[in-house]
Design a protein around this motif. Structure first.
Motif, mmCIF file in Angstrom:
data_model
loop_
_atom_site.group_PDB
_atom_site.id
_atom_site.type_symbol
_atom_site.label_atom_id
_atom_site.label_comp_id
_atom_site.label_asym_id
_atom_site.label_seq_id
_atom_site.Cartn_x
_atom_site.Cartn_y
_atom_site.Cartn_z
ATOM 1 N N ALA A 158 3.046 2.754 8.033
ATOM 2 C CA ALA A 158 2.733 3.377 9.323
ATOM 3 C C ALA A 158 1.491 4.247 9.249
ATOM 4 C CB ALA A 158 3.922 4.199 9.807
ATOM 5 N N GLU A 159 1.251 4.871 8.080
ATOM 6 C CA GLU A 159 0.093 5.754 7.937
ATOM 7 C C GLU A 159 -1.236 5.012 8.035
ATOM 8 O OE1 GLU A 159 3.439 7.310 5.239
ATOM 9 O OE2 GLU A 159 2.555 5.397 5.838
ATOM 10 N N GLY A 186 0.779 -1.229 0.000
ATOM 11 C CA GLY A 186 0.000 0.000 0.000
ATOM 12 C C GLY A 186 0.807 1.274 0.000
ATOM 13 N N LYS A 187 2.015 1.257 -0.598
ATOM 14 C CA LYS A 187 2.867 2.446 -0.585
ATOM 15 C C LYS A 187 2.326 3.562 -1.475
ATOM 16 C CE LYS A 187 6.548 0.173 -1.739
ATOM 17 N NZ LYS A 187 7.964 -0.138 -2.080
ATOM 18 N N ASP A 188 1.518 3.218 -2.465
ATOM 19 C CA ASP A 188 1.011 4.220 -3.407
ATOM 20 C C ASP A 188 -0.366 4.763 -3.019
ATOM 21 O OD1 ASP A 188 3.298 3.811 -4.965
ATOM 22 O OD2 ASP A 188 2.347 2.141 -6.051
ATOM 23 N N VAL A 189 -0.862 4.368 -1.864
ATOM 24 C CA VAL A 189 -2.195 4.789 -1.424
ATOM 25 C C VAL A 189 -2.116 6.129 -0.697
ATOM 26 C CG1 VAL A 189 -4.152 4.205 0.067
ATOM 27 C CG2 VAL A 189 -2.979 2.400 -1.226
ATOM 28 N N ASN A 190 -3.106 6.983 -0.934
ATOM 29 C CA ASN A 190 -3.212 8.238 -0.179
ATOM 30 C C ASN A 190 -3.919 7.922 1.140
ATOM 31 O OD1 ASN A 190 -3.690 10.759 0.896
ATOM 32 N ND2 ASN A 190 -4.404 11.676 -1.018
ATOM 33 N N TRP A 191 -3.145 7.563 2.156
ATOM 34 C CA TRP A 191 -3.732 7.093 3.415
ATOM 35 C C TRP A 191 -4.440 8.194 4.190
ATOM 36 C CZ3 TRP A 191 -4.666 2.247 3.950
ATOM 37 C CH2 TRP A 191 -3.869 1.297 3.300
ATOM 38 N N LYS A 192 -4.097 9.439 3.920
ATOM 39 C CA LYS A 192 -4.791 10.531 4.605
ATOM 40 C C LYS A 192 -6.271 10.556 4.234
ATOM 41 C CE LYS A 192 -0.858 13.630 5.293
ATOM 42 N NZ LYS A 192 -0.294 14.969 5.021
#
Length: 337
Positions: A219-220, A141-147
């Motif tokens: 972590a996000e 999930g590194k390319d996800v906008n976790w915000k």
């Protein structure tokens, strides 16, 4: 490590003796045994002697140096699978055990080609440097906008069996030290395998604070729920997401026992995953017999066909959104506040 070479017959004795084993000579000179040795044989002791501070099994081995000298000592090996006859080891100085309140030091043996971290950046999530070679840490999930994905848990008030009201809400990073302090008594309580998760949870809180990934999840995507009765922290629960559609449940710890705190926090966590964050499937580990029989079965979890929990105690479990919607009415207590 130092051996003792007989001045009469040149035999190298180890450890030091009053007389040479070959010629009974009494005069010796010190010689270095060597930087490396090889494993000749080994055993694993599951009931180690008093004073040994490590976790069983205690691994003991006999090693052979290039000059033919053999020695016995503890094996400082993280994974028993690395123990193979003939493997190259090196002697290192360290604590062996504790006797009469005093630490006893001596030589033990570790892998000669142990991969060691030469540089670690707390803020750098994906990259670490190992002996000058950079490797990418596998993080989902590194390319996800976790915000946009991550949202706070709407607080819920739950009445416990003793009549007290527990408020469950999202934990902030400013509360980490307070929550860790509440968890510390659990980290030294080892009545069952399940008790180990309190120590893991403390580690995960600090990884979250430092922006480090956990169990392959960024972590996000990490979140924590805390249950309080007044100002007292009575339970905590945490989790992460590997993608916006898949959640990875981490741990739930009831600091106050006997009042269904863990069960209520578990239901709140599932509500947060499916109803607030909107995942479609949750993966979770039953780290205790009670968790596997009481919680997972009653919530309708099914065994994951391809995964095993990291403790190695049971298969990974999963719950789908469809199953959650079917059982939800009977699993969420209290009301929003």
């Amino acid at each position: 490590m130092i051996g003792f070479k007989c001045k009469k017959c040149s035999r190298i004795n180890y450890p030091k003796r009053a007389r040479c084993l070959s010629c009974k000579g009494m005069e010796f000179e010190e010689v270095e045994l060597g930087k490396e040795c090889e494993l000749v044989t080994y055993t694993q002791v599951y009931n180690p002697p008093a004073g040994y501070k490590g976790d069983p099994p205690l691994m003991l081995g006999i090693v052979k140096f290039p000059n033919g000298v053999m020695a016995m000592g503890q094996l400082a090996i993280d994974h028993p699978k690395d123990l193979k006859l003939g493997v190259k080891l090196r002697p290192v100085w360290g604590m062996l055990r504790e006797i009469g309140g005093k630490e006893v030091f001596g030589f033990k043996f570790e892998l000669a080609k142990k991969e060691q971290t030469s540089k670690l950046k707390l803020g750098g999530i994906e990259m670490e440097e190992y002996r000058g070679k950079k490797v990418e840490m596998e993080v989902m999930g590194k390319d996800v906008n976790w915000k946009e994905v991550m949202k706070p848990y709407p607080p819920r008030k739950i009445v416990l069996p003793n009549g007290e009201e527990m408020i469950v809400r999202s934990q902030t990073k400013d509360e980490i030290e307070e929550v860790v302090e509440a968890l510390l008594p659990k980290t030294v309580q080892h009545k069952q395998l399940f008790d180990l998760i309190a120590s893991e949870m403390v580690t995960e809180f600090y990884l979250w604070r430092e922006g480090r990934p956990m169990w392959g999840c960024p972590a996000e995507s990490h979140f924590n729920l805390v249950g309080r009765v007044g100002d007292e922290i009575v339970g905590v629960s945490n989790g992460a997401l590997s993608s916006p559609e898949v959640g990875n449940s981490l741990h739930t710890v009831a600091i106050r026992e006997g009042q269904q705190v863990g069960t209520q926090l578990w239901g709140c966590k599932l509500e947060h995953y499916f109803d607030v964050l909107g995942i479609k499937e949750l993966h979770a580990a039953a780290e205790s017999y009670r968790g596997g029989t009481e919680l997972f079965q009653t919530f309708g979890f099914e065994e994951h066909p391809d995964k095993v929990v990291h403790f190695g105690t049971s298969p990974m479990q999963r719950l789908t959104k469809r199953q959650w919607e079917r059982i939800r009415p009977g699993k969420i207590a209290g009301k929003r506040i």
